[in-house]
Design an enzyme around this catalytic site. Sequence first.
Site, PDB file in Angstrom:
ATOM      1  N   CYS A 150       0.463   2.167   9.014  1.00 29.41           N
ATOM      2  CA  CYS A 150       1.238   1.049   8.487  1.00 29.41           C
ATOM      3  C   CYS A 150       0.549  -0.291   8.410  1.00 29.41           C
ATOM      4  CB  CYS A 150       2.451   0.830   9.368  1.00 29.41           C
ATOM      5  SG  CYS A 150       3.423   2.274   9.475  1.00 29.41           S
TER       6      CYS A 150
ATOM      7  N   CYS B  51       3.640   8.253   1.057  1.00 28.78           N
ATOM      8  CA  CYS B  51       4.300   7.293   1.937  1.00 28.78           C
ATOM      9  C   CYS B  51       4.299   5.954   1.202  1.00 28.78           C
ATOM     10  CB  CYS B  51       3.511   7.209   3.241  1.00 28.78           C
ATOM     11  SG  CYS B  51       4.064   5.898   4.323  1.00 28.78           S
TER      12      CYS B  51
ATOM     13  N   CYS C 172       2.861  -2.670  15.633  1.00 28.40           N
ATOM     14  CA  CYS C 172       2.750  -2.335  14.219  1.00 28.40           C
ATOM     15  C   CYS C 172       2.054  -3.446  13.442  1.00 28.40           C
ATOM     16  CB  CYS C 172       4.141  -2.089  13.627  1.00 28.40           C
ATOM     17  SG  CYS C 172       4.104  -1.725  11.867  1.00 28.40           S
TER      18      CYS C 172
ATOM     19  N   CYS D  60       7.863  -5.308  15.329  1.00 28.12           N
ATOM     20  CA  CYS D  60       7.472  -4.320  16.345  1.00 28.12           C
ATOM     21  C   CYS D  60       6.060  -4.665  16.822  1.00 28.12           C
ATOM     22  CB  CYS D  60       7.507  -2.906  15.774  1.00 28.12           C
ATOM     23  SG  CYS D  60       9.142  -2.415  15.227  1.00 28.12           S
TER      24      CYS D  60
ATOM     25  N   CYS E 204       7.167  -7.745   6.775  1.00 22.33           N
ATOM     26  CA  CYS E 204       8.293  -7.104   7.470  1.00 22.33           C
ATOM     27  C   CYS E 204       8.772  -8.039   8.569  1.00 22.33           C
ATOM     28  CB  CYS E 204       7.840  -5.780   8.081  1.00 22.33           C
ATOM     29  SG  CYS E 204       9.157  -4.901   8.957  1.00 22.33           S
TER      30      CYS E 204
ATOM     31  N   GLU F 166       0.813  -1.204   0.000  1.00 26.56           N
ATOM     32  CA  GLU F 166       0.000   0.000   0.000  1.00 26.56           C
ATOM     33  C   GLU F 166       0.853   1.263   0.000  1.00 26.56           C
ATOM     34  OE1 GLU F 166      -1.887  -1.346   3.606  1.00 26.56           O
ATOM     35  OE2 GLU F 166      -0.941   0.259   4.730  1.00 26.56           O
TER      36      GLU F 166
HETATM   37  N1  SAH Z   1      10.384   0.012   9.322  1.00 22.62           N
HETATM   38  C1  SAH Z   1      10.547   1.430   9.274  1.00 22.62           C
HETATM   39  C2  SAH Z   1       9.554   2.163   8.413  1.00 22.62           C
HETATM   40  C3  SAH Z   1       8.113   1.744   8.436  1.00 22.62           C
HETATM   41  S1  SAH Z   1       7.135   2.157   9.852  1.00 22.62           S
HETATM   42  C4  SAH Z   1      10.568   1.987  10.673  1.00 22.62           C
HETATM   43  O1  SAH Z   1      10.381   1.232  11.627  1.00 22.62           O
HETATM   44  O2  SAH Z   1      10.827   3.164  10.848  1.00 22.62           O
HETATM   45  C5  SAH Z   1       6.956   3.896   9.824  1.00 22.62           C
HETATM   46  C6  SAH Z   1       6.609   4.478  11.203  1.00 22.62           C
HETATM   47  O3  SAH Z   1       5.234   4.250  11.568  1.00 22.62           O
HETATM   48  C7  SAH Z   1       7.459   3.878  12.289  1.00 22.62           C
HETATM   49  O4  SAH Z   1       7.916   4.878  13.142  1.00 22.62           O
HETATM   50  C8  SAH Z   1       6.465   2.965  12.953  1.00 22.62           C
HETATM   51  O5  SAH Z   1       6.877   2.642  14.235  1.00 22.62           O
HETATM   52  C9  SAH Z   1       5.187   3.781  12.884  1.00 22.62           C
HETATM   53  N2  SAH Z   1       3.940   3.044  13.143  1.00 22.62           N
HETATM   54  C10 SAH Z   1       3.695   1.725  13.008  1.00 22.62           C
HETATM   55  N3  SAH Z   1       2.436   1.428  13.372  1.00 22.62           N
HETATM   56  C11 SAH Z   1       1.856   2.583  13.750  1.00 22.62           C
HETATM   57  C12 SAH Z   1       0.557   2.925  14.240  1.00 22.62           C
HETATM   58  N4  SAH Z   1      -0.389   2.014  14.386  1.00 22.62           N
HETATM   59  N5  SAH Z   1       0.311   4.228  14.542  1.00 22.62           N
HETATM   60  C13 SAH Z   1       1.275   5.166  14.374  1.00 22.62           C
HETATM   61  N6  SAH Z   1       2.499   4.907  13.906  1.00 22.62           N
HETATM   62  C14 SAH Z   1       2.796   3.624  13.610  1.00 22.62           C
END
Ligand code: SAH
Length: 340
Positions: free
Chosen positions: A330, A102, A116, A113, A109, A89
Amino acid sequence: MKNIYGLTLEDMQEYFLGIGSKKFHANQLFSWLYEKRIESYSEITDIKKEVIEQIKRDYSIDRLKIVDVQNDIDVSKYLFELEDSEHIEAVLMRHDYGNSICISSEVGCNMGCKFCESGRRKKVRNLETYEMVLQILMIEKLIGERISHVVVMGIGEPFDNYDNLLKFFKIINDPKGLAIGSRHITVSTCGLVPKILEFSDFPLQINLAISLHAPNNELRNKIMPINKVYPLEELIPAIKKYLAKTNRRVTFEYILLKDINDTEKCANELCKLVKGINCYVNLIPYNETNNLGFLRSNTVQIMKFYDILKKNNIGVTIRREFGTNISAACGQLRSKKEEL
Ligand code: SAH
């Protein structure tokens, strides 16, 4: 078959020389692809037929499929289907300074995390360079407008797909390519230390954002497993080295998760951790997802956290929220699709 949108100008020059043709065809082809925006090789008028036939045999010019679009105020979300039927996406955000997109960098992935959505599905594969380029090109075509800013913050860990990522940067930054200024491009990583160090030698001045999300190892280990591989005592010095080399300010992203990392104690600890680093902290109100069990901090707590950073003279912003109504955070769109 390889795809033409995965070639940098240099790659294309090499290709033409390799097939015994002229190097300058690369400039012409780049201009057909990125200025005139052709969709078929048959539109090319200034390269000999035999050479075009050869390109056709070597590189496809196929695009991806956009299989779903959802619109909200100032934000649209696009679901792409790849050649192998995988889905990724991209999200378009309309700011007063221009259109920002974005994009995703991987299918799935591996970083895991806990908060996420993307990490719920293990990495299936890297995105090819052309699959990253086409996310931008196809959305520009669909909306009939230019995209001025790019963030690599969609599905995937971009530094875990490093070589394809760098090629992607070269193509979108090239004045003859998409001509997006390097200062308008941002890549976000969860903290792959060796790649942060490597990236400090990359000649383009692309912005670096680090997903920090916790001010100490104990907490970071709990929500970001990558911290067990690259703990803060390695991550922070790597960022300092990056700063010393590039002189570019970094962004720390910090999602505020209710009762987990949003306490005043955490705020004070965070101040100590980043003190003296040329950075600013981007506080991100958590976009709640269905199944992960984390809650977003309330506004009062977010403001308290913000004030503590301010008082300590840390540059801090609270991220403007886009797309909570259409679950643009994400991986949420892809997840929904796969639940269907
Ligand atoms: N893997 C990379 C880039 C993708 S995530 C990274 O970790 O930076 C991009 C950002 O969105 C990251 O900071 C991630 O922690 C955040 N993110 C993930 N899920 C989220 C959510 N539900 N709400 C807000 N930010 C989120």
